[in-house]
Each structure stands twice: as C-alpha cells, then as structure tokens.
Scaffold this active site. Structure first.
Site, PDB file in Angstrom:
ATOM      1  N   TYR A 136       0.822  -1.211   0.000  1.00  0.00           N
ATOM      2  CA  TYR A 136       0.000   0.000   0.000  1.00  0.00           C
ATOM      3  C   TYR A 136       0.852   1.254   0.000  1.00  0.00           C
ATOM      4  CZ  TYR A 136      -4.546  -2.204   0.894  1.00  0.00           C
ATOM      5  OH  TYR A 136      -5.711  -2.907   0.795  1.00  0.00           O
ATOM      6  N   LYS A 186       3.477 -15.126   3.730  1.00  0.00           N
ATOM      7  CA  LYS A 186       3.804 -15.909   2.532  1.00  0.00           C
ATOM      8  C   LYS A 186       5.323 -16.090   2.532  1.00  0.00           C
ATOM      9  CE  LYS A 186       2.687 -17.794  -1.466  1.00  0.00           C
ATOM     10  NZ  LYS A 186       1.875 -19.016  -1.622  1.00  0.00           N
ATOM     11  N   ASP A 218      -2.353 -18.450   1.470  1.00  0.00           N
ATOM     12  CA  ASP A 218      -3.245 -19.246   0.614  1.00  0.00           C
ATOM     13  C   ASP A 218      -3.934 -20.326   1.445  1.00  0.00           C
ATOM     14  OD1 ASP A 218      -0.694 -20.335   0.894  1.00  0.00           O
ATOM     15  OD2 ASP A 218      -0.561 -21.111  -1.151  1.00  0.00           O
ATOM     16  N   ASP A 242      -6.632  -7.171   4.285  1.00  0.00           N
ATOM     17  CA  ASP A 242      -7.746  -6.587   3.536  1.00  0.00           C
ATOM     18  C   ASP A 242      -8.578  -7.703   2.912  1.00  0.00           C
ATOM     19  OD1 ASP A 242      -9.308  -4.586   2.223  1.00  0.00           O
ATOM     20  OD2 ASP A 242      -8.127  -4.887   0.394  1.00  0.00           O
ATOM     21  N   ASP A 246     -12.604  -9.327   4.179  1.00  0.00           N
ATOM     22  CA  ASP A 246     -13.823  -9.425   3.358  1.00  0.00           C
ATOM     23  C   ASP A 246     -14.298 -10.875   3.311  1.00  0.00           C
ATOM     24  OD1 ASP A 246     -13.677  -6.658   2.659  1.00  0.00           O
ATOM     25  OD2 ASP A 246     -14.467  -7.093   0.657  1.00  0.00           O
TER      26      ASP A 246
HETATM   27  C1  IPM Z   1     -10.680  -1.253   3.368  1.00  0.00           C
HETATM   28  C2  IPM Z   1     -10.646  -0.769   1.948  1.00  0.00           C
HETATM   29  C3  IPM Z   1      -9.433   0.118   1.719  1.00  0.00           C
HETATM   30  C4  IPM Z   1      -8.195  -0.762   1.898  1.00  0.00           C
HETATM   31  C5  IPM Z   1      -9.366   0.847   0.359  1.00  0.00           C
HETATM   32  C6  IPM Z   1     -10.624   1.605   0.061  1.00  0.00           C
HETATM   33  C7  IPM Z   1      -8.186   1.772   0.311  1.00  0.00           C
HETATM   34  O1  IPM Z   1     -10.704  -1.834   1.060  1.00  0.00           O
HETATM   35  O2  IPM Z   1     -10.637  -0.416   4.290  1.00  0.00           O
HETATM   36  O3  IPM Z   1     -10.783  -2.460   3.590  1.00  0.00           O
HETATM   37  O4  IPM Z   1      -7.777  -1.451   0.959  1.00  0.00           O
HETATM   38  O5  IPM Z   1      -7.640  -0.734   2.998  1.00  0.00           O
HETATM   39 MN    MN Z   2     -11.165  -3.746   2.014  1.00  0.00          MN
END
Ligand code: IPM
Ligand code: MN
Ligand code: NAD
Length: 347
Positions: A136, A186, A218, A242, A246
C-alpha cells in the site's frame, strides 16, 4: 466532553454513518459531533479527497467515525486525487497502524453464511491487520521495460519495527481472548514475509501464555472456509488482511455486519465498517447500517473507554437482528432507517 469527527464520505457512507450517529446521540453521553467532507464528496467540494480542514478535524477529535469512500466517477483520476487516498492518508497521517476487524456470527444469521450453518456458527475471530505499510505504501508507479512494455510496480516492504508493533497488538489481543495467535504470511516466497515471521517469533518471547502458529496466506484463505472456528486472533499485513477480512465477513454472514477500529500507538482511533461505498445500492436507503453502528460501539470501547455504552449498542444490534430485522443483504426488505430505528428501540 468528547469530540467525534464524522466523516461520511461517498455512496452509502452518509446513509450508514447517519444511523450510527443517531445511536450515539441516543445514549446521552457527553459527545459533540463535527462533520467534514472526505473522499469523492470532498474532491467535488474542495478539489482534494482529504482537505486540510478534514485532516485537522480528524487530528483534533477524540475519535473519528468514518463511512466509506469511493465512486466509479473518480476511478480514472490521478491516484493521488482518488477518494481512496483519503482513508489511506488518514491512516498514514494519524499513524493508525493497527486495524482490528472482529468477525462473528450473529444469532439468527447462521443461515446467511456462505458456509454450512454448523461450520459458520463457530466463527469468532479477530483479524489484526497492519495498515501503515506493505504494498500500500511502498514505492509505486508505471514504467516502460527495456522491451518497451508498460509495467506497473508496487514495492512490498516491512521493517522490523513495523512488524514488531503490530505483532504486539496481536499478542495482546490474543491474551484478552482465547490465547491463540495465528500469524499469516507468505514466507515460502516473499522476503518481506520471512522477516515478518522472524520478528513475530522474536516478539513471542514476551507472551509465553499465547500459543503462536504460522500459516501461509493461501492456506489461511482455505482454512477460513474449511473450519473458521479454529481461528482466534489472526495477525497479518495490510494486503492479506484486507482480503481475508472481506472473506471473513461472508463466512460470518454479511459484509454489512462487520465493524472495524484502526488505532495508533497514542490511542487515537478511526472507526469504520469494513465495507466500501457500495455504489450499486447507494442512495436507495437499502444499506445495512449495522457495521457502522457496531463501529460506533468500538469507538466507545477503545477511544472513549465507555465499555457499558458499547455493550448497550452491541446488545441492541444483536436483539434487532435476532428479532428478524433484515436489510437486503440479510435477505429482507427493511430500510437503512428502519434498521437504525430497530436498534434505537432496543438500546
Ligand atoms: C478497506 C478498503 C481500503 C483498503 C481501500 C478503500 C483503500 O478496502 O478499508 O478495507 O484497501 O484498505
Ligand atoms: Mn477492504
Ligand atoms: P463494497 O464493499 O462497497 O461493496 C461490495 C458489495 O457489498 C456490493 O454489492 C455492495 O452493495 C455490498 N455491500 C457493501 N456494504 C453493504 C451494506 N452496508 N449493506 C448492504 N450491502 C452492502 O466494495 P466494492 O464494490 O469493491 O467497492 C466500492 C467502492 O468502495 C470502491 O470505490 C472502493 O474503492 C471503495 N471501498 C472503500 C472502503 C473504505 O472506505 N474503507 C472499503 C472498501 C471499498
């Protein structure tokens, strides 16, 4: 009196933070709210996704309640001007390096998980994601190779101080939970990850009461779907965290339910749902505000040291959902406002 900066942002951001603010106001705590534009909304209003006034409000505030940023309209802007730079800029400028993303199954939502209910029901994990480094924030750009091809690059890098401090957050969190920390990397391929693993092992010396394990990312993605109940605390880098968070949200039931806190060493905190601006449902009043409301609970717990008030919010959300209140992501038709009302009614 505590000052809360409200940064609603784009898409469903204003819709869900509006409900979270209503819930905070209903608690009758001594809170003062100040709002400022961020993301695409700020670019429209002031030509920059993180205007100086917004950043200075975030610095002055005791805590920041953040909605979401991002809008397809701005996806072709210079990267430095895109909405997403606002959240990255806040994390960097306020040194918010420790992103806590708890995932659990809420009673009544077992059937919503992408996993079988008996597998999903065991989920109660915390992802501790580093948010100041990794690909990042490494050197990035596009260039032309000697063969004349366009090439994009993003340097992945962590130094030992960055790894040691997030490792400590992971160990401390595990100590306060079930005593198990899984470090995800990794290291079989990446030098960054080998250093990560070495430094996590060094840090473990101070936490003999915590059981440390290591997993390649993985395999971790696979294990989270196979048997998520095995995880207590996961500590990992910015990008892996990240993606895994999700994934954890859908194992638990819905991305609309998962809050987060991002903390600095000096106790500063930014609180936001893990989801984005959801352009596909923005402006329709259909977004689930629970992730934002639960983020407000984390704000009370971590930044304002009001655990009873935080508990009240969490209990109210659990009760609203257990009573059958369902937004679209939960398989129902309730509006954002109706979900907010249902939580307020149970405070
Ligand atoms: C999150 C989002 C952010 C990230 C993006 C929008 C920069 O996906 O907060 O999870 O990747 O950290
Ligand atoms: Mn995210
Ligand atoms: P997203 O999380 O915005 O949406 C993914 C899917 O989940 C969509 O179908 C959306 O409708 C649904 N969803 C998300 N939150 C929901 C909620 N509260 N209630 C009901 N459904 C919900 O991810 P995306 O589509 O990949 O990204 C959209 C924009 O958001 C992009 O510009 C991205 O960069 C940005 N983003 C911002 C943040 C942040 O501000 N922290 C986080 C993630 C993505």
């Amino acid at each position: 009196m505590a000052l809360i900066a409200i940064l609603p942002g784009d898409g469903i951001g204003p819709e869900v933070t509006g409900e979270a603010q209503r819930v905070l106001e209903a608690l009758d705590l001594d809170l003062h709210f100040e709002q400022a534009p961020v993301g695409g909304a700020a670019y429209r209003a002031a030509g920059h996704p993180l205007p100086p006034e917004t950043l200075s409000l975030a610095r002055r505030a005791d805590a920041v309640l953040f909605g979401a940023v991002g809008d397809p309209e701005f996806d072709r802007l210079d990267r430095g001007l895109r909405p997403e730079q606002a959240i990255l800029g806040l994390r960097r400028e306020l040194k918010l390096f420790a992103n806590l993303r708890p995932a659990r199954v809420f009673p009544g939502l077992e059937d919503l998980s992408a996993l079988r209910p008996e597998v999903a029901g065991a989920i109660d994990l915390l992802i501790v994601r580093e948010t100041n480094g990794d690909v990042y924030f490494g050197e990035k750009g596009t260039r032309v190779t000697p063969a004349g091809l366009r090439q994009g690059y993003d340097l992945m890098a962590y130094d030992e101080v960055e790894v040691a401090r997030i490792a400590r957050v992971g160990f401390e969190a595990a100590r306060g939970r079930r005593g198990r920390l899984c470090s995800v990397d990794k290291a079989n391929v990446l030098e960054t990850s080998q250093l990560w693993r070495d430094v996590v092992i060094e840090a473990a010396a101070d936490y003999p009461d915590v059981t440390l394990s290591h997993m390649y990312v993985d395999n971790a993605a696979m294990q989270m779907v196979r048997s998520p109940g095995q995880f207590d605390v996961i500590v990992t880098g910015n990008l892996f965290g990240d993606i895994l968070s999700d994934q954890a949200s859908m194992c638990a039931g819905s991305i609309g339910m998962l809050p987060s806190a991002t903390l600095s060493a000096d106790g500063k905190g930014l609180y936001e749902p893990i989801h984005g601006s959801a352009p596909d449902i923005a402006g329709q009043g259909r977004a689930n505000p629970c992730a934002a409301i639960l983020s407000a609970a984390m704000l009370l717990r971590h930044s304002l040291r009001q655990p009873e008030a935080a508990d009240r919010i969490e209990v109210a959300v659990i009760a609203a959902v257990a009573n059958g209140m369902r937004t679209a992501d939960l398989g129902g038709e309730a509006s954002t406002r109706a979900m907010g009302d249902a939580v307020l009614a149970r405070l």
